[in-house]
Design an enzyme around this catalytic site. Structure first.
Site, PDB file in Angstrom:
ATOM      1  N   GLY A 257       0.832  -1.164   0.000  1.00  0.00           N
ATOM      2  CA  GLY A 257       0.034  -0.052  -0.100  1.00  0.00           C
ATOM      3  C   GLY A 257       1.079   1.216  -0.178  1.00  0.00           C
ATOM      4  N   CYS A 260       2.893   5.940  -2.564  1.00  0.00           N
ATOM      5  CA  CYS A 260       3.952   5.693  -3.906  1.00  0.00           C
ATOM      6  C   CYS A 260       3.699   4.560  -4.754  1.00  0.00           C
ATOM      7  CB  CYS A 260       5.058   6.059  -3.341  1.00  0.00           C
ATOM      8  SG  CYS A 260       4.942   7.683  -2.841  1.00  0.00           S
TER       9      CYS A 260
HETATM   10  P1  NAD Z   1       1.827  14.920   0.982  1.00  0.00           P
HETATM   11  O1  NAD Z   1       0.570  14.989   0.579  1.00  0.00           O
HETATM   12  O2  NAD Z   1       2.273  14.211   2.265  1.00  0.00           O
HETATM   13  O3  NAD Z   1       2.600  16.314   0.929  1.00  0.00           O
HETATM   14  C1  NAD Z   1       2.469  17.470   0.077  1.00  0.00           C
HETATM   15  C2  NAD Z   1       1.987  18.810   0.737  1.00  0.00           C
HETATM   16  O4  NAD Z   1       2.307  19.974  -0.327  1.00  0.00           O
HETATM   17  C3  NAD Z   1       0.801  19.225   1.331  1.00  0.00           C
HETATM   18  O5  NAD Z   1       1.032  19.277   2.875  1.00  0.00           O
HETATM   19  C4  NAD Z   1       0.222  20.147   0.603  1.00  0.00           C
HETATM   20  O6  NAD Z   1      -0.586  21.007   1.539  1.00  0.00           O
HETATM   21  C5  NAD Z   1       1.176  20.935   0.104  1.00  0.00           C
HETATM   22  N1  NAD Z   1       0.986  21.725  -1.157  1.00  0.00           N
HETATM   23  C6  NAD Z   1       0.069  21.432  -2.142  1.00  0.00           C
HETATM   24  N2  NAD Z   1       0.171  22.378  -2.874  1.00  0.00           N
HETATM   25  C7  NAD Z   1       0.920  23.371  -2.623  1.00  0.00           C
HETATM   26  C8  NAD Z   1       1.196  24.692  -2.933  1.00  0.00           C
HETATM   27  N3  NAD Z   1       1.095  25.098  -4.029  1.00  0.00           N
HETATM   28  N4  NAD Z   1       2.130  25.247  -2.188  1.00  0.00           N
HETATM   29  C9  NAD Z   1       2.906  24.721  -1.010  1.00  0.00           C
HETATM   30  N5  NAD Z   1       2.173  23.614  -0.545  1.00  0.00           N
HETATM   31  C10 NAD Z   1       1.478  23.003  -1.402  1.00  0.00           C
HETATM   32  O7  NAD Z   1       2.838  14.420  -0.126  1.00  0.00           O
HETATM   33  P2  NAD Z   1       4.217  13.573   0.040  1.00  0.00           P
HETATM   34  O8  NAD Z   1       3.873  12.274   0.592  1.00  0.00           O
HETATM   35  O9  NAD Z   1       4.993  14.249   0.908  1.00  0.00           O
HETATM   36  O10 NAD Z   1       4.554  13.186  -1.477  1.00  0.00           O
HETATM   37  C11 NAD Z   1       5.285  14.471  -2.158  1.00  0.00           C
HETATM   38  C12 NAD Z   1       5.626  14.217  -3.543  1.00  0.00           C
HETATM   39  O11 NAD Z   1       6.805  13.326  -2.955  1.00  0.00           O
HETATM   40  C13 NAD Z   1       4.867  12.854  -4.538  1.00  0.00           C
HETATM   41  O12 NAD Z   1       5.294  13.247  -5.532  1.00  0.00           O
HETATM   42  C14 NAD Z   1       5.261  11.792  -3.836  1.00  0.00           C
HETATM   43  O13 NAD Z   1       5.227  10.694  -5.021  1.00  0.00           O
HETATM   44  C15 NAD Z   1       6.734  11.811  -3.645  1.00  0.00           C
HETATM   45  N6  NAD Z   1       7.386  10.988  -2.760  1.00  0.00           N
HETATM   46  C16 NAD Z   1       6.722  10.476  -1.519  1.00  0.00           C
HETATM   47  C17 NAD Z   1       7.486   9.643  -0.700  1.00  0.00           C
HETATM   48  C18 NAD Z   1       6.858   9.106   0.668  1.00  0.00           C
HETATM   49  O14 NAD Z   1       7.440   8.362   1.089  1.00  0.00           O
HETATM   50  N7  NAD Z   1       5.820   9.830   0.962  1.00  0.00           N
HETATM   51  C19 NAD Z   1       8.731   9.062  -0.921  1.00  0.00           C
HETATM   52  C20 NAD Z   1       9.530   9.525  -2.302  1.00  0.00           C
HETATM   53  C21 NAD Z   1       8.808  10.706  -3.181  1.00  0.00           C
HETATM   54  C1  UGA Z   2       8.431   3.296  -1.097  1.00  0.00           C
HETATM   55  C2  UGA Z   2      10.059   3.229  -1.398  1.00  0.00           C
HETATM   56  O1  UGA Z   2      10.646   2.041  -0.643  1.00  0.00           O
HETATM   57  C3  UGA Z   2      10.667   4.079  -1.227  1.00  0.00           C
HETATM   58  O2  UGA Z   2      12.186   4.207  -1.484  1.00  0.00           O
HETATM   59  C4  UGA Z   2      10.215   5.397  -2.048  1.00  0.00           C
HETATM   60  O3  UGA Z   2      10.798   6.623  -1.839  1.00  0.00           O
HETATM   61  C5  UGA Z   2       8.680   5.736  -1.499  1.00  0.00           C
HETATM   62  O4  UGA Z   2       7.983   4.227  -1.709  1.00  0.00           O
HETATM   63  C6  UGA Z   2       8.045   6.708  -2.340  1.00  0.00           C
HETATM   64  O5  UGA Z   2       8.374   6.969  -3.474  1.00  0.00           O
HETATM   65  O6  UGA Z   2       7.133   6.909  -1.820  1.00  0.00           O
HETATM   66  P1  UGA Z   2       7.182   3.441   1.315  1.00  0.00           P
HETATM   67  O7  UGA Z   2       5.899   3.576   0.492  1.00  0.00           O
HETATM   68  O8  UGA Z   2       7.305   4.255   2.420  1.00  0.00           O
HETATM   69  O9  UGA Z   2       8.395   3.567   0.360  1.00  0.00           O
HETATM   70  O10 UGA Z   2       7.237   2.025   2.079  1.00  0.00           O
HETATM   71  P2  UGA Z   2       7.834   0.546   1.661  1.00  0.00           P
HETATM   72  O11 UGA Z   2       8.717   0.213   3.018  1.00  0.00           O
HETATM   73  O12 UGA Z   2       8.700   0.692   0.200  1.00  0.00           O
HETATM   74  O13 UGA Z   2       6.561  -0.308   1.567  1.00  0.00           O
HETATM   75  C7  UGA Z   2       5.581  -0.211   0.493  1.00  0.00           C
HETATM   76  C8  UGA Z   2       4.600  -1.319   0.769  1.00  0.00           C
HETATM   77  O14 UGA Z   2       5.200  -2.555   0.429  1.00  0.00           O
HETATM   78  C9  UGA Z   2       4.030  -1.580   2.280  1.00  0.00           C
HETATM   79  O15 UGA Z   2       2.785  -1.586   2.261  1.00  0.00           O
HETATM   80  C10 UGA Z   2       4.900  -2.685   2.836  1.00  0.00           C
HETATM   81  O16 UGA Z   2       4.214  -3.335   3.691  1.00  0.00           O
HETATM   82  C11 UGA Z   2       4.930  -3.622   1.542  1.00  0.00           C
HETATM   83  N1  UGA Z   2       5.772  -4.609   1.513  1.00  0.00           N
HETATM   84  C12 UGA Z   2       7.433  -4.135   1.526  1.00  0.00           C
HETATM   85  C13 UGA Z   2       5.641  -5.959   1.252  1.00  0.00           C
HETATM   86  O17 UGA Z   2       4.428  -6.215   1.312  1.00  0.00           O
HETATM   87  N2  UGA Z   2       6.674  -6.696   1.476  1.00  0.00           N
HETATM   88  C14 UGA Z   2       7.907  -6.629   1.420  1.00  0.00           C
HETATM   89  O18 UGA Z   2       8.743  -7.192   1.498  1.00  0.00           O
HETATM   90  C15 UGA Z   2       8.362  -5.117   1.530  1.00  0.00           C
END
Ligand code: NAD
Ligand code: UGA
Length: 449
Positions: A257, A260
């Site tokens: 889940g 991403c």
């Molecule tokens: P998020 O939804 O947690 O945070 C995004 C934030 O941006 C929110 O707080 C929102 O209010 C703010 N926002 C929206 N429009 C705005 C604007 N115009 N000005 C200022 N703030 C604004 O999202 P996230 O999980 O941090 O993900 C952000 C990006 O990073 C996504 O593209 C995601 O795919 C990528 N990413 C996420 C993860 C992760 O683990 N969550 C890891 C790697 C990459």
């Molecule tokens: C994932 C990637 O691992 C990060 O490198 C990336 O930056 C991020 O997505 C992103 O782009 O947002 P995240 O979603 O935080 O990170 O969590 P993970 O640890 O990757 O787990 C993702 C899902 O896979 C979870 O639901 C986890 O339970 C599941 N999972 C993971 C499995 O079911 N089996 C596994 O062996 C590993």
């Protein structure tokens, strides 16, 4: 360097606090007023281990502040990171409206040369579209891509100790700007790989899709393991110790889940179709994932057939441990399928209850703790592998339950202890254990990554 980070979500907050800890002066910007106010008080709006402490420390050092005033942030920084969300659009592609809105604000307000770092995950080619928009600005804006690989739950650690950093730049100036920002990490020996913007964008999609594919691969095999009486945990150890394969992301369970994997796999599939490539492999990854969640719920329903007013304790709601994030959590379709099957659900999660309440509302009963959740139920369905579930006292659980079924959706429980407490142990892709049974030939444990 003066840096602003637009978007204070999981990635923006972690990036901002970590960049400050590397010595930069960082201004975090968000449109969410309440979020900025709580950050200004030093409170993190999300649960992420180590993040609150880092925010407080950097704030106290005068290197980190927060505002809703994007114009001020543009004026006071030479480098702007965009970390806004890129959620799925109804088409399956990425919705880039928030990203383009920030780009358009910058083009309108820019008051000097800037570097624009795209940190959000974006489909390959987005940098070109951004560069086309910024070309109209009064001052030069260098557009670079720096994908983020942090995992929720270990985000601060992942940012400050990266396996590698990807620098996507289409000009030497862009590359130099990225080097300057991350010089403290380069000095500590962390590897960088520089490439074109398009390659950097595709690298990010490829990494997430590859990890998701491994999870779906082992989950699909877990179905075969169940059908023929093999143990997927033994298979995982057997293949994961082959150095060419490695142990990470091979843990079978209820499916992946999070915000991403599902969206990035869908966006990759969408983009391949857009350019006329049939995504044979990529399309199967999410299909397997959807099926895995439903099969788990259906197995619970099947075990409870004939039970009057069945009750199930759902252990865990977050999409993985050490986060309060409910986005695309497998617990949601599992809870809904169980409820649709006539089961009364009691739920508990150490961190995600508030976020889950907004999604599941009064379709479930909200518990105070593990015991409150489990008292009187016919079955336990573990969906998130939080340590608190793994270390439960099984004799105590057996004593307070009405029925005898434990469904381990993450293959994380000590199966022998569960069975020794007089309970049926059902896992994913593993032979079932009857009450009192032991598990012969159990293997060593390798990290799941
Ligand atoms: P998020 O939804 O947690 O945070 C995004 C934030 O941006 C929110 O707080 C929102 O209010 C703010 N926002 C929206 N429009 C705005 C604007 N115009 N000005 C200022 N703030 C604004 O999202 P996230 O999980 O941090 O993900 C952000 C990006 O990073 C996504 O593209 C995601 O795919 C990528 N990413 C996420 C993860 C992760 O683990 N969550 C890891 C790697 C990459
Ligand atoms: C994932 C990637 O691992 C990060 O490198 C990336 O930056 C991020 O997505 C992103 O782009 O947002 P995240 O979603 O935080 O990170 O969590 P993970 O640890 O990757 O787990 C993702 C899902 O896979 C979870 O639901 C986890 O339970 C599941 N999972 C993971 C499995 O079911 N089996 C596994 O062996 C590993």
């Amino acid at each position: 360097m003066n840096i602003s980070v637009i978007g204070c979500g999981y990635v923006g907050l972690v990036s901002g606090a970590c960049l400050a800890s590397l010595g930069h002066h960082v201004m975090g910007v968000d449109v969410d007023q309440a979020r900025v106010e709580s950050l200004a008080r030093g409170e993190s709006p999300i649960y992420e281990p180590g993040l609150s402490e880092l925010i407080l420390a950097q704030h106290a050092q005068g290197r980190l502040c927060f505002t809703t005033d994007i114009g001020r942030a543009f004026r006071e920084s030479e480098t702007i990171f965009i970390a806004v969300g890129t959620p799925p659009a109804p088409s399956g592609g990425a919705d880039l409206r928030m990203l383009f809105s920030v780009v358009d604000d910058l083009v309108r307000m820019v008051d000097g040369p800037k570097t624009l770092v795209i940190k959000s995950t974006v489909p390959p080619g987005t940098g070109e579209q951004v560069a086309a928009r910024t070309a109209a600005a009064r001052y030069p804006i260098e557009v670079v891509n720096n994908p983020e690989f942090l995992r929720e739950g270990t985000a601060v650690q992942d940012f400050l100790h990266p396996d590698r950093m990807i620098f996507g730049a289409n000009s030497p100036r862009g590359l130099e700007a990225l080097r300057e920002i991350f010089q403290p990490l380069i000095d500590r020996g962390y590897a960088i790989f520089s490439m074109s913007r398009q390659s950097a964008e595709l690298t990010k999609f490829a990494a997430n899709a590859m990890l998701a594919m491994r999870v779906s691969f082992i989950n699909e095999l877990s179905l075969l393991a169940s059908a023929i009486g093999a143990d997927i945990e033994s298979v995982r150890v057997g293949i994961g110790t082959d150095r060419r394969i490695g142990p990470s992301f091979l843990k079978a369970g209820v499916g992946y889940g999070g915000s991403c994997f599902p969206k990035d796999v869908a966006a990759l599939e969408y983009q391949m179709r857009q350019v006329g490539i049939e995504p044979c492999l990529v399309a199967g990854v999410e299909k397997v994932n959807q099926r895995q969640k439903l099969i788990f719920a259906q197995r619970v329903l099947a075990a409870l057939q004939g039970v009057q007013h069945p009750q199930v304790a759902l252990w865990g709601l977050a999409f993985k441990p050490d986060t309060d994030d409910m986005r695309e959590s497998p617990s949601i379709p599992i809870a809904r399928t169980l409820a649709a099957g006539g089961v009364a659900l009691r739920v508990y999660d150490p961190q995600a209850m508030d976020n889950a309440r907004k999604i599941l509302g009064d379709a479930v009963q909200w518990s105070r703790d593990v015991e409150d959740c489990t008292r009187g139920v016919d079955a336990i369905a573990l969906v998130t592998d939080w340590p608190i579930f793994i270390t439960q006292n099984w004799a105590r659980m057996a004593a307070i339950m009405r029925g005898k079924h434990v469904f381990d959706g993450r293959n994380c429980l000590a199966s022998g202890k569960v069975a020794a407490a007089g309970l049926y142990y059902h896992a994913v892709g593993r032979p079932e254990l009857a009450p009192g049974a032991g598990r012969p030939g159990s293997m060593g444990v390798i990290p799941s990554g």
